[in-house]
Design an enzyme around this catalytic site. Structure first.
Site, PDB file in Angstrom:
ATOM      1  CB  SER A 745      48.120  49.726  33.283  1.00  0.00           C
ATOM      2  OG  SER A 745      49.188  50.398  32.645  1.00  0.00           O
ATOM      3  CG  ASN A 748      41.482  53.161  34.822  1.00  0.00           C
ATOM      4  OD1 ASN A 748      40.915  54.014  35.494  1.00  0.00           O
ATOM      5  ND2 ASN A 748      41.614  53.263  33.510  1.00  0.00           N
ATOM      6  CE1 TYR A 749      41.915  46.732  35.581  1.00  0.00           C
ATOM      7  CE2 TYR A 749      42.604  48.243  33.849  1.00  0.00           C
ATOM      8  CZ  TYR A 749      41.688  47.348  34.368  1.00  0.00           C
ATOM      9  OH  TYR A 749      40.542  47.059  33.673  1.00  0.00           O
ATOM     10  CG  LEU A 750      49.770  50.110  37.301  1.00  0.00           C
ATOM     11  CD1 LEU A 750      50.885  50.799  36.553  1.00  0.00           C
ATOM     12  CD2 LEU A 750      50.163  48.688  37.654  1.00  0.00           C
TER      13      LEU A 750
END
Length: 791
Positions: A745, A748-750
């Site tokens: 995360s 790639n997502y935060l």
């Protein structure tokens, strides 16, 4: 007699030049003339005495008188020389004091006229005007006075350098300058130039700091960090191109296969057997994996044996018919011994390998893109081996064939130096496509997918893609209210496809589920996402654990990681799910009128650039920001703030189902950490006892020494308490992260700007949140983000 006088005259002449070391040439000339006249008068008196001596050659009185005259002459000459020297020294001191005075006056004039205009005209020695150009003043010619016909040549010195700034803007009046002795001129010029350099050049900071080596005490120069390319401050290409210029050296191929020693063989049905090189190479792939659980799986063994037989000769095929009769132990032990030998290599051998790898990295691991040196992600072609896959992949165990130059497509600029293929080989194709970001591509043989060599995550192209991804998620923040209202309204639609689409979008938004991709039957592992959920993956509970309308989801997600969740949903969603499940079996699709393409097409209509993945990025980032606000306390110290950050990150990882199996060394590392905690507790207890005793002594003695002892013990207790607290926080963090992967995360997502802003706001070093590789990847965010950033 005349010859001796001539010699004395010459020597005295030389002395006349040498004695007044600081005289000007004109003064030296005057002194020389006077000296010659005195010597001539002495010579005449000497001739007269000589003639008288010749007339009375036997007179002793005359001889003694002559000796006295000589002594008087010498004494007189010495006194005369001394007086001359004193006069010259006084003149020189006067001259030096006057020159120093003039020099100080010049300095004052320089400072007074700093603000004058650049264009000033100066009188040259010949009476003509000369302009001051570019802050430089034309050098003035120096006249040499001639005195009594004597002229002494002067060595030409380099003209004095002039300052570029306004220090030299004073009015200069040309005048005749008496030329001094060469040493004097040189000294004066050196003083002037030193002053100008001090005025012009301010001390610069050294680019390379020197530090003392702890071992030898020698100074070592710090390696100067390379200047980072701040591509985020430049304009982006708007024509769809990714680059203007691209040059690289191509891929690095794995080394060719080296046959095993003759005594290393496989045994078939108890009999040793030497294989052909092709079959032997494939056999080694299996032998290296004997300790792995893959070789225990039937599908892996079946696929391997099938592909292995393809590499065998006809004779080998006729003999080797069953895999269970093959014994790879001898090969396995050989490779195990090689592995141990590598571990036991000397420091020099390891260093040699390291240097060779570094050389290859410098040659092949970088490319030139738009006049900047960029790091390549992975420039090595994957060696041949056995395919493993993720989860229970149906093709595990199949042979990954060796990639050759004839399989490779090169992408670079037309005007670049193209990569050279290995000797005796040629590339499949050389392209010049600046609309794509890859440098090298080829097609692998297992699934027929295209593999790429691309740039490192810290490169401009990857950074721009990340930045754009997070900006799209930020735009969703403004539209998400409207989109949620839209899909809530669609729950009541008369069309089943619209209802299914609306419920699927609710799951993607609320649970951060992946959309799921359409896959060919039997080609990949059985993993599913939201759109590919089947009836067997969902259970509905009108009431469960004191909650109404609970949906229980249980399915294999990405990488075959199990997703299990029990979540209460809205009543309308629950009723729609009941409707979707009617008259369906376990293998039937839950959303039978929906796929990923249909969903993403609908999302594009709601917002430009919106896909199902953007919802996942948005929900992850907004969750982190909310959690950081709730968990961070101003009173916390740095370790406690880092624990709060990890807890916020953990909430995101749970939301995104970023799970992992506990590390094999988890129990051992936790035991070691607990041992450290116990030892630190003992230290703290002992330190507290010492503090108590010190306080008692101070109360009794009441002197300065005992007071200092109390302060020292207090500091020791405080220091040990902080160390204990750090260890306990570390233990808590490890335990909570045992089955959660925080890195996925975070990378790639935060949105990294949330983390950077939090660090700056609360004084947490960025190194505590991002390691070196991550800091390079998010350099753009670290540079541009302030502490007041809001996602």
């Amino acid at each position: 007699m005349r010859s001796s006088v001539a010699v004395r005259l010459c020597s005295t002449t030389v002395t006349a030049f040498k004695t007044p070391a600081t005289l000007s040439f004109v003064q030296a000339d005057t002194f020389l003339v006077n000296r010659v006249l005195r010597l001539q008068s002495l010579d005449m008196s000497a001739d007269h005495a000589h003639r008288q001596h010749q007339m009375q050659p036997g007179s002793e009185d005359y001889n003694s008188h002559k000796h006295k005259d000589k002594l008087k002459d010498r004494e007189h000459n010495h006194k005369e020389h001394k007086r001359d020297k004193e006069r010259e020294n006084s003149k020189n001191s006067e001259h030096r004091s006057s020159s120093e005075k003039k020099h100080r006056e010049k300095e004052k004039e320089r400072h007074k006229h700093k603000e004058k205009q650049k264009e000033e005209k100066f009188h040259s020695s010949d009476g003509k005007y000369r302009d001051k150009e570019n802050g430089f003043v034309s050098s003035l010619s120096i006249k040499v006075e001639e005195d009594n016909g004597y002229h002494h040549p002067i060595k030409h010195e380099k003209p004095l350098k002039r300052l570029r700034d306004e220090d030299d803007r004073y009015e200069h009046k040309p005048k005749k300058v008496k030329v001094e002795n060469e040493k004097k001129v040189k000294k004066r010029k050196q003083e002037d130039s030193d002053y100008e350099e001090r005025e012009e050049k301010k001390p610069k900071k050294k680019t390379k700091e020197l530090k003392k080596d702890s071992a030898g005490g020698k100074k070592k120069a710090k390696t100067e960090p390379e200047e980072k390319w701040k591509w985020w401050e430049e304009e982006k290409y708007t024509d769809g191109s990714k680059w203007r210029f691209l040059e690289h050296k191509g891929p690095v191929f794995p080394p060719p296969y080296e046959p095993l020693p003759d005594h290393i063989r496989i045994c078939y049905d108890g009999k040793p057997m030497k294989l052909s090189p092709g079959a032997e190479e494939v056999a080694t792939f299996y032998a290296k994996m004997l300790d792995h659980e893959y070789t225990t799986k039937d599908i892996f063994r079946k696929n391997f044996f099938k592909d292995w037989r393809k590499e065998m000769t006809s004779e080998e095929k006729s003999k080797i018919t069953e895999l269970k009769k093959c014994d790879f132990t001898e090969m396995h032990e050989y490779f195990k011994a090689q592995s141990e030998a590598r571990k036991q290599m000397s420091k020099e051998e390891k260093q040699k390998i390291k240097e060779e790898n570094e050389r290859i990295l410098q040659e092949y691991g970088y490319c030139v893109m738009d006049n900047h040196r960029e790091r390549i992600g992975n420039f090595r072609i994957e060696p041949p081996g056995l395919f493993r896959g993720r989860g229970d992949h149906p093709k595990m165990g199949k042979l990954k064939r060796r990639i050759r130059p004839e399989d490779i497509i090169i992408n670079c600029s037309k005007d670049s130096v193209h990569p050279k293929a290995p000797p005796g080989a040629r590339w499949k194709e050389v392209r010049h496509d600046n609309k794509v970001t890859w440098l090298v591509s080829w097609t692998e043989n297992i699934q027929g997918s295209i593999k790429y060599i691309m740039l490192n995550p810290s490169s401009r192209i990857k950074g721009e893609k990340d930045w754009q991804k997070y900006e799209t998620a930020r735009r969703l923040k403004k539209s998400v209210g409207h989109i949620r209202a839209q899909y809530r309204e669609d729950w009541r639609s008369k069309e089943m496809r619209i209802r299914q689409r609306a419920v699927a979008l609710y799951f993607i938004d609320k649970l951060a589920l992946r959309a799921g991709n359409e896959k060919d039957e039997g080609e990949t592992a059985d993993t599913v996402g939201c759109c590919s959920l089947r009836v067997e993956h969902i259970r509905l509970h009108p009431q469960m654990d004191g909650q109404d309308f609970v949906v229980e989801l249980d399915f294999p997600g990405k990488d075959s990681i199990r997703y299990y969740n029990k979540v209460p949903v809205e009543k309308r969603v629950f009723k729609n799910l009941q409707l979707f499940l009617d008259n369906k079996q376990g293998k039937d699709d839950l959303f039978d009128r929906l796929n990923t393409s249909i969903l993403n097409k609908h999302l594009q209509e709601l917002m430009d650039g919106l896909t199902a993945k953007v919802f996942r990025t948005y929900n992850a980032s907004i969750t982190l920001q909310q959690q950081l606000k709730e968990l961070t306390s101003p009173e916390d110290n740095i370790p406690e703030k880092i624990l709060s950050y990890n807890r916020a990150n953990r909430a995101v990882a749970v939301l995104c189902n970023h799970q992992r199996a506990p590390p094999k060394t988890f129990e051992k590392s936790m035991h070691n950490l607990q041992t450290k905690i116990d030892e630190k507790k003992k230290q703290l207890s002992a330190a507290k006892k010492e503090l108590k005793a010190a306080k008692a002594d101070a109360k009794t003695l009441r002197d300065e020494k005992s007071k200092k002892a109390v302060e020292t013990k207090k500091k020791a207790v405080q220091r040990i308490s902080e160390q204990l607290m750090k260890l306990e926080v570390q233990a808590t963090d490890r335990e909570e992260n045992k089955q959660i992967a925080l890195g996925t995360s975070k990378l790639n997502y935060l949105d990294p700007r949330i983390s950077v802003a939090w660090c700056k706001k609360w004084g947490v070093p960025i190194e505590k949140i991002y390691n070196k590789t991550q800091r390079e990847k998010f350099a753009w965010a670290i540079d541009m983000t302030e502490e007041d950033f809001e996602f």
